[in-house]
Design an enzyme around this catalytic site. Sequence first.
Site, PDB file in Angstrom:
ATOM      1  N   ASP A 179       0.863  -1.186   0.000  1.00  0.00           N
ATOM      2  CA  ASP A 179       0.000   0.000   0.000  1.00  0.00           C
ATOM      3  C   ASP A 179       0.904   1.243   0.000  1.00  0.00           C
ATOM      4  OD1 ASP A 179      -3.177   0.520   1.332  1.00  0.00           O
ATOM      5  OD2 ASP A 179      -1.765   2.171   1.096  1.00  0.00           O
ATOM      6  N   HIS A 233     -10.332  -5.496  -2.679  1.00  0.00           N
ATOM      7  CA  HIS A 233      -8.968  -5.741  -2.172  1.00  0.00           C
ATOM      8  C   HIS A 233      -9.035  -6.091  -0.698  1.00  0.00           C
ATOM      9  CE1 HIS A 233      -9.896  -1.456  -1.935  1.00  0.00           C
ATOM     10  NE2 HIS A 233      -9.201  -1.420  -0.817  1.00  0.00           N
ATOM     11  N   GLN A 292     -14.293   2.289   1.963  1.00  0.00           N
ATOM     12  CA  GLN A 292     -13.700   1.862   0.684  1.00  0.00           C
ATOM     13  C   GLN A 292     -13.502   3.084  -0.203  1.00  0.00           C
ATOM     14  OE1 GLN A 292     -16.017  -1.003  -1.603  1.00  0.00           O
ATOM     15  NE2 GLN A 292     -14.296  -1.448  -2.978  1.00  0.00           N
ATOM     16  N   HIS A 311      -6.876  -5.886   2.728  1.00  0.00           N
ATOM     17  CA  HIS A 311      -5.717  -5.273   3.383  1.00  0.00           C
ATOM     18  C   HIS A 311      -5.063  -6.296   4.304  1.00  0.00           C
ATOM     19  CE1 HIS A 311      -6.717  -0.905   2.669  1.00  0.00           C
ATOM     20  NE2 HIS A 311      -7.920  -1.416   2.507  1.00  0.00           N
ATOM     21  N   ASN A 358     -12.812  -3.439   3.152  1.00  0.00           N
ATOM     22  CA  ASN A 358     -13.853  -2.418   3.194  1.00  0.00           C
ATOM     23  C   ASN A 358     -14.801  -2.549   2.007  1.00  0.00           C
ATOM     24  OD1 ASN A 358     -12.559  -1.315   5.454  1.00  0.00           O
ATOM     25  ND2 ASN A 358     -11.225  -0.050   4.185  1.00  0.00           N
TER      26      ASN A 358
HETATM   27  P1  5GP Z   1      -9.727   1.232   0.783  1.00  0.00           P
HETATM   28  O1  5GP Z   1      -9.862   2.497   1.596  1.00  0.00           O
HETATM   29  O2  5GP Z   1     -10.445   1.356  -0.557  1.00  0.00           O
HETATM   30  O3  5GP Z   1     -10.097  -0.012   1.516  1.00  0.00           O
HETATM   31  O4  5GP Z   1      -8.185   1.094   0.501  1.00  0.00           O
HETATM   32  C1  5GP Z   1      -7.529   1.663  -0.570  1.00  0.00           C
HETATM   33  C2  5GP Z   1      -6.061   1.590  -0.235  1.00  0.00           C
HETATM   34  O5  5GP Z   1      -5.332   1.678  -1.429  1.00  0.00           O
HETATM   35  C3  5GP Z   1      -5.567   2.725   0.678  1.00  0.00           C
HETATM   36  O6  5GP Z   1      -4.961   2.165   1.832  1.00  0.00           O
HETATM   37  C4  5GP Z   1      -4.587   3.503  -0.199  1.00  0.00           C
HETATM   38  O7  5GP Z   1      -3.473   3.948   0.521  1.00  0.00           O
HETATM   39  C5  5GP Z   1      -4.211   2.482  -1.255  1.00  0.00           C
HETATM   40  N1  5GP Z   1      -3.926   3.016  -2.574  1.00  0.00           N
HETATM   41  C6  5GP Z   1      -4.712   3.887  -3.277  1.00  0.00           C
HETATM   42  N2  5GP Z   1      -4.164   4.135  -4.490  1.00  0.00           N
HETATM   43  C7  5GP Z   1      -3.019   3.397  -4.552  1.00  0.00           C
HETATM   44  C8  5GP Z   1      -2.006   3.250  -5.561  1.00  0.00           C
HETATM   45  O8  5GP Z   1      -2.063   3.834  -6.637  1.00  0.00           O
HETATM   46  N3  5GP Z   1      -0.967   2.416  -5.270  1.00  0.00           N
HETATM   47  C9  5GP Z   1      -0.892   1.742  -4.082  1.00  0.00           C
HETATM   48  N4  5GP Z   1       0.179   0.955  -3.888  1.00  0.00           N
HETATM   49  N5  5GP Z   1      -1.821   1.861  -3.093  1.00  0.00           N
HETATM   50  C10 5GP Z   1      -2.870   2.684  -3.333  1.00  0.00           C
END
Ligand code: 5GP
Length: 135
Positions: free
Chosen positions: A30, A99, A93, A101, A86
């Site tokens: 991440d 995805h 999310q 985590h 999420n």
């Molecule tokens: P969510 O909040 O949707 O469960 O998690 C999205 C996660 O993706 C966040 O922890 C954020 O830091 C990560 N993330 C978002 N865009 C990118 C990206 O372009 N590259 C990487 N490696 N992580 C990302």
Amino acid sequence: MSDCIFCMIAKGDIPSNTIYEDDNFRVILDNGPATKGHALVLPKEHYADLFDIPEDTLADAAKVAKKVAASMKDKLGCEGLNLVQNNGSVAGQTVMHFHLHIIPRYSDDNQKILWKPTQPSAEELVKIRDTILGE
Ligand code: 5GP
Ligand code: ZN
């Protein structure tokens, strides 16, 4: 989904710090990690969330997470680990491509547990149970 960032990363069209890959999944670091080693299990096919992903693919994602978790314990020396997933913006999310985590935990990581417990009455719990069961 041609405009989905995680589709592009999962398929290798955008570079990432990949720590595991097979035919169906890529696991990346991440880029806004909660802790050292925070990683995301991305299916290469696009599924929006838990409601969308097929059961078998979900089961395979869990198997990938277990493998990666073992190597985090071994190589990073984490003392514990959170698996977080999420669904929907109300649940946090931000990227609408399923995805998982994998968040390694350390006694000095300065992070929190995800939720604050509440105190519903016994009657309220029974009502919720009956609603979920359709009774
Ligand atoms: P969510 O909040 O949707 O469960 O998690 C999205 C996660 O993706 C966040 O922890 C954020 O830091 C990560 N993330 C978002 N865009 C990118 C990206 O372009 N590259 C990487 N490696 N992580 C990302
Ligand atoms: Zn996608």
